[in-house]
Enzyme design. Structure first.
Site, PDB file in Angstrom:
ATOM      1  N   ARG A   1     -33.598  -4.541   2.764  1.00  0.00           N
ATOM      2  CA  ARG A   1     -33.902  -3.164   2.354  1.00  0.00           C
ATOM      3  C   ARG A   1     -35.391  -2.849   2.461  1.00  0.00           C
ATOM      4  O   ARG A   1     -35.759  -1.694   2.674  1.00  0.00           O
ATOM      5  CB  ARG A   1     -33.397  -2.906   0.939  1.00  0.00           C
TER       6      ARG A   1
ATOM      7  N   LYS B   1      -9.609  -3.546  -3.776  1.00  0.00           N
ATOM      8  CA  LYS B   1      -8.850  -2.529  -4.498  1.00  0.00           C
ATOM      9  C   LYS B   1      -8.487  -1.299  -3.691  1.00  0.00           C
ATOM     10  O   LYS B   1      -9.345  -0.691  -3.069  1.00  0.00           O
ATOM     11  CB  LYS B   1      -9.673  -2.065  -5.686  1.00  0.00           C
TER      12      LYS B   1
ATOM     13  N   GLY C   1     -20.943  -3.064   0.568  1.00  0.00           N
ATOM     14  CA  GLY C   1     -21.857  -4.151   0.229  1.00  0.00           C
ATOM     15  C   GLY C   1     -21.327  -5.517   0.621  1.00  0.00           C
ATOM     16  O   GLY C   1     -22.019  -6.313   1.262  1.00  0.00           O
TER      17      GLY C   1
ATOM     18  N   GLY D   1     -22.181   1.730  -1.874  1.00  0.00           N
ATOM     19  CA  GLY D   1     -21.536   2.880  -2.534  1.00  0.00           C
ATOM     20  C   GLY D   1     -21.772   4.176  -1.779  1.00  0.00           C
ATOM     21  O   GLY D   1     -20.862   4.996  -1.625  1.00  0.00           O
TER      22      GLY D   1
END
Ligand code: ADP
Ligand code: MG
Length: 397
Positions: free
Chosen positions: A37, A201, A354, A377
């Site tokens: 990053r 999920k 991620g 996200g």
């Protein structure tokens, strides 16, 4: 293409420029363990320095929840940035982020100099998009640049509120690149266009599935979320991951895919075991006939072959979510095979999420992809078709 103003549309010479970066990097014992990053932010910083801007960087790190947590100080980032930029980056170590040190440094800066503020989340107003912090930050600069894609899905003081109190607000190169890659892929893809979804999920990715079904030619579902789909189709999935509340939704998505003419692929076989461990005894099983005491932890060889064939001729592929429990090498083969397949494709390949990004990098295929998103996200919300608050506040061209 992004129709927002960028750092190429402004003149920063002699001006104080506040740049919101995403320096939310992992730090262990004061050492940065993954600086992706930080390096991703360099092009924007270098551009502003070269143009004679007085560059004031800010970012959050971790979740201090409005309190001063010394282990989440950005001090190590200032040191590493100094090395990477080849010029000193002064760290304004104010617990209140904009305090005496930041104010003095900002007032004394010369053209082309760089300073870094302390973790914006040390202030409780940050995550509440509070006016006080927005005004404090804006008091240091007349121009604002948002280059923090990883936090663009949050309306915080340093990503959104601050723009109300500066003269100009634009996006940086990283933000521009992320949005162009993800945006072009979703809205104007070179076809055939495939999406590969996995991970744990269904519930965290419902809107992604729903939105992508409007866009793609092929939708591949693997990973833990696949078992809810298999069960919905009447299969026996043993102890595999299951979200009971989403069985009906899974059936609806299968129907929607049929209506839209999207080729929806689910696993046909999987690797089963009774525990997640490298010592576990494994076997290959049809995905719809898993014994009651076993769980599916990776996609099987037939499935790998089928998924490979399905993306072979695709020109755009988006991948989000690992195919199995890749953190355990015994269950990483499916994820590895997909990473390898994408690496070899003559297509635009985009990795969002991620864990998926970590998997691709860990397996050594990072530099073979067209784009790996720096925002987990944020990239998901983008794939859901939402406008990101940190982008919405930037002026249009
Ligand atoms: P991303 O961060 O890329 O969006 P997710 O957070 O949705 O991905 O999912 C990643 C997690 O899913 C990983 O920790 C992985 O171990 C888990 N996972 C993948 N397949 C399975 C499976 N079959 N059973 C249990 N967990 C799984
Ligand atoms: Mg994840």
């Amino acid at each position: 293409m992004l129709n927002k103003k960028t750092v190429d549309d402004i003149n920063v010479k002699g001006k104080n420029v506040l740049v919101r970066c995403d320096f939310n990097v992992p730090v262990k014992d004061g050492v940065i363990t993954d600086e992706t990053r930080i390096t991703a932010a360099l092009p924007t910083i270098r551009k502003l320095v070269a143009d004679g801007g007085r560059v004031i960087l800010c970012s959050h790190m971790g979740k201090p929840k409005g309190q001063v947590k010394k282990e989440l100080s950005l001090a190590p980032v200032a040191d590493r940035l100094s090395e990477l930029l080849g010029q000193p980056v002064k760290f304004a170590c104010d617990d209140e982020v904009v305090g005496v040190n930041a104010k003095a440094a900002a007032a004394e800066m010369k053209d082309g100099e760089v300073i870094l503020l302390e973790n914006t989340r040390f202030r409780p107003e940050e995550e509440k998009n509070g006016e006080n912090l927005s005004k404090d930050l804006a008091s240091l600069a007349s121009v604002y640049v948002n280059d923090a894609f990883g936090t663009a899905h949050r309306a915080h003081a340093s990503t959104a509120g601050v723009t109300s109190y500066v003269d100009e607000a634009v996006v940086g190169y990283l933000m521009e690149k992320e949005i162009n890659f993800l945006g072009n892929a979703v809205d104007d893809p070179v076809r055939p266009f495939a999406a590969i979804l996995g991970g744990s999920k269904v519930s965290s990715k419902i809107s992604v599935i729903n939105n992508l079904l409007e866009k793609v030619d092929v939708l591949i579902i693997g990973g833990g979320m696949g078992y809810t789909f298999v069960k919905a189709a009447g299969g026996s999935i043993g102890k595999s991951l299951l979200e009971e509340d989403y069985l009906e939704y899974a059936s609806e998505m299968v129907k929607k895919a049929e209506e839209k003419g999207v080729k929806l692929l689910l696993p046909v076989d999987c690797i089963i075991a009774s525990e997640i461990s490298d010592d576990a005894e494994t076997a290959v099983s049809p995905v719809n006939a898993i014994p009651d005491d076993k769980m599916g932890l990776d996609i099987g060889p037939e499935t790998i072959k089928m998924f490979r064939d399905a993306v072979k001729d695709c020109r755009t592929v988006i991948w989000n979510g690992p195919m199995g429990v890749f953190e355990t090498p015994k269950f990483a083969k499916g994820t590895e095979a997909i990473a390898e397949t994408l690496a070899e494709l003559d297509a635009t390949t985009i990795i969002g999420g991620g864990d998926s990004a970590a998997a691709v990098n860990q397996l050594g295929f990072g530099d073979k992809m067209s784009h790996i998103s720096t925002g987990g996200g944020a990239s998901l919300e983008f794939l859901e078709g939402k406008e990101l608050p940190g982008v919405a506040v930037i002026a249009e061209k």
